[in-house]
Each structure stands twice: as C-alpha cells, then as structure tokens.
Design an enzyme around this catalytic site. Structure first.
Site, PDB file in Angstrom:
ATOM      1  N   GLY A  13      -1.245  -9.977  -6.059  1.00 10.59           N
ATOM      2  CA  GLY A  13      -0.834 -10.496  -4.748  1.00 10.59           C
ATOM      3  C   GLY A  13      -1.941 -10.250  -3.745  1.00 10.59           C
ATOM      4  O   GLY A  13      -2.954  -9.622  -4.055  1.00 10.59           O
ATOM      5  N   SER A  15      -4.151  -8.902  -0.524  1.00  8.07           N
ATOM      6  CA  SER A  15      -4.441  -7.593   0.050  1.00  8.07           C
ATOM      7  C   SER A  15      -3.350  -7.298   1.081  1.00  8.07           C
ATOM      8  O   SER A  15      -3.017  -8.158   1.903  1.00  8.07           O
ATOM      9  CB  SER A  15      -5.813  -7.624   0.732  1.00  8.07           C
ATOM     10  OG  SER A  15      -6.088  -6.392   1.347  1.00  8.07           O
ATOM     11  N   GLY A  16      -2.775  -6.118   1.015  1.00 10.13           N
ATOM     12  CA  GLY A  16      -1.715  -5.760   1.955  1.00 10.13           C
ATOM     13  C   GLY A  16      -0.331  -6.221   1.517  1.00 10.13           C
ATOM     14  O   GLY A  16       0.635  -6.044   2.250  1.00 10.13           O
ATOM     15  N   ALA A  17      -0.222  -6.783   0.323  1.00  6.67           N
ATOM     16  CA  ALA A  17       1.076  -7.280  -0.160  1.00  6.67           C
ATOM     17  C   ALA A  17       2.042  -6.151  -0.506  1.00  6.67           C
ATOM     18  O   ALA A  17       3.246  -6.354  -0.544  1.00  6.67           O
ATOM     19  CB  ALA A  17       0.881  -8.190  -1.372  1.00  6.67           C
ATOM     20  N   GLY A  18       1.496  -4.977  -0.791  1.00  7.67           N
ATOM     21  CA  GLY A  18       2.331  -3.845  -1.168  1.00  7.67           C
ATOM     22  C   GLY A  18       2.190  -3.458  -2.632  1.00  7.67           C
ATOM     23  O   GLY A  18       2.971  -2.646  -3.138  1.00  7.67           O
ATOM     24  N   LYS A  19       1.192  -4.010  -3.303  1.00  7.57           N
ATOM     25  CA  LYS A  19       1.003  -3.739  -4.737  1.00  7.57           C
ATOM     26  C   LYS A  19       0.861  -2.249  -5.022  1.00  7.57           C
ATOM     27  O   LYS A  19       1.547  -1.713  -5.901  1.00  7.57           O
ATOM     28  CB  LYS A  19      -0.235  -4.485  -5.259  1.00  7.57           C
ATOM     29  CG  LYS A  19      -0.164  -5.984  -5.165  1.00  7.57           C
ATOM     30  CD  LYS A  19      -1.460  -6.645  -5.615  1.00  7.57           C
ATOM     31  CE  LYS A  19      -2.689  -6.217  -4.850  1.00  7.57           C
ATOM     32  NZ  LYS A  19      -2.682  -6.524  -3.411  1.00  7.57           N
ATOM     33  N   SER A  20      -0.020  -1.575  -4.317  1.00 10.48           N
ATOM     34  CA  SER A  20      -0.270  -0.152  -4.574  1.00 10.48           C
ATOM     35  C   SER A  20       0.939   0.703  -4.227  1.00 10.48           C
ATOM     36  O   SER A  20       1.251   1.661  -4.941  1.00 10.48           O
ATOM     37  CB  SER A  20      -1.490   0.336  -3.782  1.00 10.48           C
ATOM     38  OG  SER A  20      -2.646  -0.337  -4.234  1.00 10.48           O
ATOM     39  N   SER A  87      -6.511  -9.619  -8.006  1.00 10.57           N
ATOM     40  CA  SER A  87      -6.782 -10.536  -9.119  1.00 10.57           C
ATOM     41  C   SER A  87      -6.404 -11.970  -8.745  1.00 10.57           C
ATOM     42  O   SER A  87      -5.447 -12.520  -9.277  1.00 10.57           O
ATOM     43  CB  SER A  87      -6.093 -10.070 -10.406  1.00 10.57           C
ATOM     44  OG  SER A  87      -4.740  -9.769 -10.237  1.00 10.57           O
TER      45      SER A  87
END
Length: 183
Positions: A13, A15-20, A87
């Site tokens: 997703g 940057s800033g989507a909340g993946k991490s 990605s």
C-alpha cells in the site's frame, strides 16, 4: 499452540497506509498464539540490506527481489514472515509470489485513501514530493499499481484500528487451516 503453517504475509500500500503499524499488531497477535513470526519492514530493510539502492524503478525492483529472497529464507526456516513494503508495481510483487508455493504467499492490500496517507505523513515525504524535492514518490509522481486479486483487502478508514486489521489477517490464516483440512 495454533496449527498455523509457515507463510509469507505481504502487506502492500501507499506510504503512510498503515502497513508497518498493522504488521506490528499482527506480529504481537501471532506471538500471543505462541508463534515466532519474522517481520521485514521497508524502512529497516532500506537502511540495512538495501542501503545501496535508490528509489528509481530499477532499484525498487531490486529491493523487492531482495526482500523476497529474505522472506523465502525465513519461510524455509519454518516462520510466518510478515513483510510491510510499498512494493508499488504488480509485476515485482508477482515475481516475488512466484518464488513460493501457491498457499505460502498471502498478499494483503492495505487500501488507505491517498489523502489519508498524506494527513498521516509524519516524515513530510508527500509534502517534499509535491514541492519537487523528492522525485519518484509513489502516489505523486510514480504510480502505485493496486493489487487485482489480493488474498486480503483491508479497507482502511480513520475509524479503523491496526489491531482490528491484524485480526482480519489472523482470521484469514485460521480459516485457511479449516479450508485446507476439509479438502
């Protein structure tokens, strides 16, 4: 201990989507189940394994290839591997997917509206990209190709929580066990 089998969970997703954040919550939930997940995060990999790469399309592809290799090694060691990477290109994600058996790779689309990602931007990357300071930034002057058939599609809103999103992934994994055992 839960009978979850080793797999790669690939969160993609903007940057800033909340993946991490979701990946960390997922890691905690899997630890609670008695598992030992391995987490690969974009910022950490970029500052270590891929510090020699830029953010142009060729280097992004190489970064994702390297992550795929790391994920494969951890999978072979018997771990559930959580990967949190922008990605942005479908082709690169599909190349990584091809390294694994069909049921070993689970793509998770963290579908957060771009405007929300920009609001969350604690590093100021979107602002710098819009000002022309950063080039090839995903969602601004470089495309993000949304997954067409991700196994899990997390539609993120400002009222959602990382824990609830992580629960959706865990539930998918548990349901996958019951589907496989009934076949």
């Amino acid at each position: 201990m839960t009978p979850l089998k080793p797999c790669v969970i690939w969160l993609t997703g903007y940057s800033g989507a909340g993946k991490s954040t979701i990946a960390s919550a997922l890691e905690q939930q899997l630890l609670t189940l008695g598992l030992e997940p391995k987490m690969l995060d974009g910022d950490v990999v970029r500052s270590n394994v891929s510090r020699d790469l830029s953010f142009n399309k060729k280097d992004r592809a190489e970064n994702i290839r390297r992550v795929g290799d790391l994920a494969y090694q951890h999978l072979q060691a018997g771990h559930i591997v959580i990967c949190a990477f922008i990605s942005p290109f479908r082709h690169n994600r599909n190349l990584v997917r091809q390294k694994f058996n069909a049921n070993d790779f689970i793509e998770v689309f963290v579908d957060t509206p771009l405007a929300m990602c920009e609001q969350r931007d604690v590093k100021g990357l979107y602002k710098k990209s819009r000002a022309g300071i950063i080039k090839d930034f995903t969602g601004i002057d470089s495309p993000y190709e949304k997954p067409l058939d991700a196994e899990i599609h997390l539609k993120i809103s400002e009222h959602g929580s990382a824990e609830k999103s992580a629960e959706q992934v865990v539930n998918y994994l548990l349901n996958r066990i019951s589907r496989q055992s009934s076949n």
